[in-house]
Design a protein around this motif. Structure first.
Motif, short mmCIF file in Angstrom:
data_model
loop_
_atom_site.label_atom_id
_atom_site.label_comp_id
_atom_site.label_asym_id
_atom_site.label_seq_id
_atom_site.Cartn_x
_atom_site.Cartn_y
_atom_site.Cartn_z
N ALA A 14 0.83 -1.20 0.00
CA ALA A 14 0.00 0.00 0.00
C ALA A 14 0.86 1.25 0.00
O ALA A 14 0.57 2.23 -0.69
CB ALA A 14 -0.93 -0.01 1.21
N ARG A 15 1.96 1.24 0.77
CA ARG A 15 2.87 2.39 0.80
C ARG A 15 3.52 2.61 -0.57
O ARG A 15 3.64 3.75 -1.04
CB ARG A 15 3.94 2.20 1.87
CG ARG A 15 3.45 2.36 3.30
CD ARG A 15 4.63 2.49 4.26
NE ARG A 15 5.53 1.36 4.21
CZ ARG A 15 5.40 0.28 4.93
NH1 ARG A 15 4.39 0.17 5.80
NH2 ARG A 15 6.27 -0.72 4.85
N LEU A 17 2.35 1.73 -3.50
CA LEU A 17 1.34 2.21 -4.44
C LEU A 17 1.02 3.68 -4.19
O LEU A 17 0.82 4.46 -5.12
CB LEU A 17 0.08 1.36 -4.33
CG LEU A 17 0.21 -0.08 -4.85
CD1 LEU A 17 -0.95 -0.93 -4.36
CD2 LEU A 17 0.27 -0.10 -6.38
N LYS A 18 1.00 4.10 -2.92
CA LYS A 18 0.72 5.50 -2.60
C LYS A 18 1.82 6.40 -3.14
O LYS A 18 1.55 7.52 -3.61
CB LYS A 18 0.58 5.68 -1.10
CG LYS A 18 0.16 7.11 -0.70
CD LYS A 18 -0.02 7.24 0.79
CE LYS A 18 -0.56 8.63 1.15
NZ LYS A 18 0.32 9.71 0.69
N SER A 19 3.08 5.94 -3.12
CA SER A 19 4.17 6.77 -3.63
C SER A 19 3.97 7.05 -5.11
O SER A 19 4.38 8.10 -5.62
CB SER A 19 5.51 6.08 -3.40
OG SER A 19 5.66 4.94 -4.24
N GLN A 20 3.34 6.13 -5.84
CA GLN A 20 3.03 6.38 -7.25
C GLN A 20 1.93 7.42 -7.39
O GLN A 20 1.99 8.30 -8.24
CB GLN A 20 2.58 5.09 -7.94
CG GLN A 20 3.64 4.03 -8.05
CD GLN A 20 3.07 2.78 -8.69
OE1 GLN A 20 1.87 2.54 -8.64
NE2 GLN A 20 3.93 2.00 -9.30
N GLN A 21 0.94 7.35 -6.51
CA GLN A 21 -0.18 8.28 -6.59
C GLN A 21 0.25 9.70 -6.27
O GLN A 21 -0.35 10.66 -6.73
CB GLN A 21 -1.29 7.85 -5.62
CG GLN A 21 -1.90 6.50 -5.98
CD GLN A 21 -2.76 5.93 -4.88
OE1 GLN A 21 -2.90 6.55 -3.82
NE2 GLN A 21 -3.33 4.77 -5.09
N ASP A 22 1.33 9.82 -5.48
CA ASP A 22 1.81 11.16 -5.13
C ASP A 22 2.49 11.86 -6.29
O ASP A 22 2.73 13.06 -6.24
CB ASP A 22 2.79 11.07 -3.94
CG ASP A 22 2.07 10.70 -2.66
OD1 ASP A 22 0.85 10.89 -2.60
OD2 ASP A 22 2.74 10.22 -1.73
N LEU A 67 -5.79 -0.87 1.48
CA LEU A 67 -6.02 0.19 0.49
C LEU A 67 -7.37 0.88 0.67
O LEU A 67 -7.64 1.86 -0.04
CB LEU A 67 -5.95 -0.40 -0.92
CG LEU A 67 -4.59 -0.94 -1.38
CD1 LEU A 67 -4.73 -1.61 -2.75
CD2 LEU A 67 -3.55 0.17 -1.44
#
Length: 502
Positions: A14-15, A17-22, A67
């Motif tokens: 999850a971490r 994937l979040k770095s991609q969303q940022d 997520l």
């Protein structure tokens, strides 16, 4: 038997994937369905090497909770990944990452070009510089003067010349790691050293933990030795080693060997700090894993050293007896690739085993080259030659960085403080296609998948500090031309290789 060799937890994934969303999206970008965004995110993590190939993914319910999405979203994303070849599953064993069939590792990019091809092709494949003269010539002349006593012997020294073994041991002692000559074996380059270690400890079918990415030639050597490579993802940029991941892999996969480049890592240029080194040695010791520390880049600091800069201790400094850490050094990167002299530092019993096994390999290392390195170490020539090498690599690095930033501003990289390589994210372009297009326009560059396991790092290339000045500027121009070819999906048109004289 499960097909996965490591695991990624739900919170960790999850971490990532979040770095991609940022990351900011481009103008006019349409938001895809949730399952598609999740599938694309996992696929990109695999291609970039941030999630290793053959890593077990969390169960659908666990990932859905982490997520805050529905289980149906995760199940649909997993199904899409399976259809695209990025996920494999088996009832009772779970699901693990994969790379689609038909995506072989590139076969070219690191072997040096023949000299006759250098007129029209800029070679960024091989991370090696010309010899730092006049020190090569002086070293050979000094070796010839020292040769006569050895010429009256059989010339076979499986452990290396006693004088050179003692000299290398003294150099470790001077670095704060007490070392006896009995802890040293001289080899034919670092590759010869690691090959011997893999055959002694690895064996066909044994697991070897490796950084992801890692040095391409070593990965290939290990594959050909029959090893099962277990990749451990590096952190972003120059942050280097994720010790939680290392502890998990060493505990769960139980590899016989772990291979690391803690000093200006090839290809990323990362430098492990003392705490990372200490924790890595402790984790290897707890798991019963032999930690092979490659020091071939250790002397290639490219920043000025002063009282405010403290070099981290060698990895073997946290295991001075050599019971866990085997250190590999070499003259090839710091001095000259044509000087095929390497060495192993380990416990005396390990050295004896390596020497005994050598009888079935190359018997020994050329005497004349050993004498040349011994002359360099004993006269101060080594320090002066390495000083020239650092200055040349620093100048080349700065020229290449400036040229790439000017010609390809969308490419991303962190500038390392040492080593010989720049690890570049190519703005979403395929590294393999860039390598192919580059050869058509006259620049040779190795693609990212060469440095990963089973096709990871498609969105990267490695650029070495082997050219400077006008040649670095021309290399960046040709890389930009290759990028335009890949972006268009077409042909080179009027662009092609030009004869270039530095």
């Amino acid at each position: 038997m499960a097909q996965w060799t490591s695991a990624v937890g739900a919170a960790q994934l999850a971490r990532l994937l979040k770095s991609q969303q940022d990351r900011p999206a481009g103008p006019g970008t349409r938001r895809p369905p949730a399952y598609r965004a999740l599938a694309d995110g996992v696929r990109l993590l695999v291609l970039e090497g941030r999630v290793p190939v053959a890593a077990r993914l969390p169960a659908e319910r666990e990932l859905a909770l982490a997520l805050s999405v529905s289980r149906t979203t995760v199940a649909t994303a997993y199904e899409a990944l399976r259809a695209e070849g990025f996920l494999e599953s088996r009832r009772g064993a779970g699901s693990w990452t994969a790379v689609p069939a038909g995506n072989p590792l590139p076969a070219r990019g690191l072997e040096p070009l023949p000299p006759e091809a250098l007129g029209s092709m800029i070679d960024l494949g091989c991370a090696a510089l010309p010899a730092p003269e006049p020190w090569l010539t002086r070293a050979v002349q000094g070796a010839l003067e020292d040769l006569p006593p050895y010429a009256h012997t059989h010339g076979d020294y499986p452990a290396g010349l006693p004088a050179l073994r003692a000299m290398i041991a003294d150099r470790y002692t001077a670095r704060g790691i007490p070392t006896m000559p009995e802890q040293i074996m001289v080899t034919t380059g670092a590759m010869g050293a690691i090959d011997a270690i893999c055959h002694l400890f690895g064996g066909r079918g044994e697991r070897i933990a490796v950084e992801s990415p890692s040095y391409a030639n070593i990965l290939q050597l290990m594959r050909e030795a029959g090893a099962r490579l277990v990749p451990v993802a590096m952190a972003e940029g120059l942050a280097g080693w994720d010790l939680d991941r290392w502890r998990q892999v060493l505990r769960e996969a139980a590899p016989r060997i772990a291979y690391v480049v803690a000093d200006f890592h090839n290809p990323t240029g990362a430098l492990a700090d003392e705490d990372q080194r200490r924790q890595l040695v402790e984790a290897a010791r707890s798991a019963g894993t032999v930690l092979v520390a490659d020091e071939t880049m250790t002397e290639l600091w490219l920043e000025d050293l002063d009282e405010h800069v403290v070099k981290p201790r060698p990895v073997c400094g946290f295991d001075p007896a050599g019971s866990t850490v085997i250190t590999v050094g070499s003259a090839s990167k710091a001095f000259w690739a044509g000087m095929r002299i390497g060495w192993v530092r380990a416990a005396p019993d390990v050295i004896r085993s390596l020497v005994a096994a050598r009888a079935y390999a190359d018997l020994g290392t050329p005497v004349l080259e050993q004498l040349a390195v011994n002359w360099l170490f004993g006269t101060g020539g080594w320090e002066r030659a390495v000083g020239l090498r650092r200055a040349q690599a620093r100048e080349n690095r700065d020229a290449l960085v400036a040229a790439v930033r000017r010609e390809l501003p969308e490419w991303e990289f962190a500038v390392p403080k040492g080593g010989l390589t720049l690890w570049v994210r190519t703005g979403g372009l395929s590294g393999s296609r860039l390598a192919e297009a580059g050869e058509r326009v006259g620049v040779r560059v190795p693609s990212g998948p060469r440095f990963g396991v089973d096709g990871a790092f498609e969105g990267y290339v490695r650029l070495p500090f082997t050219v400077g000045g006008a040649v670095a500027e021309e290399a960046a121009v040709r890389l930009a031309a290759a990028a335009r070819i890949v972006e268009s999906g077409g042909t080179a048109g009027g662009e092609g290789p030009r004869t270039f004289v530095a």
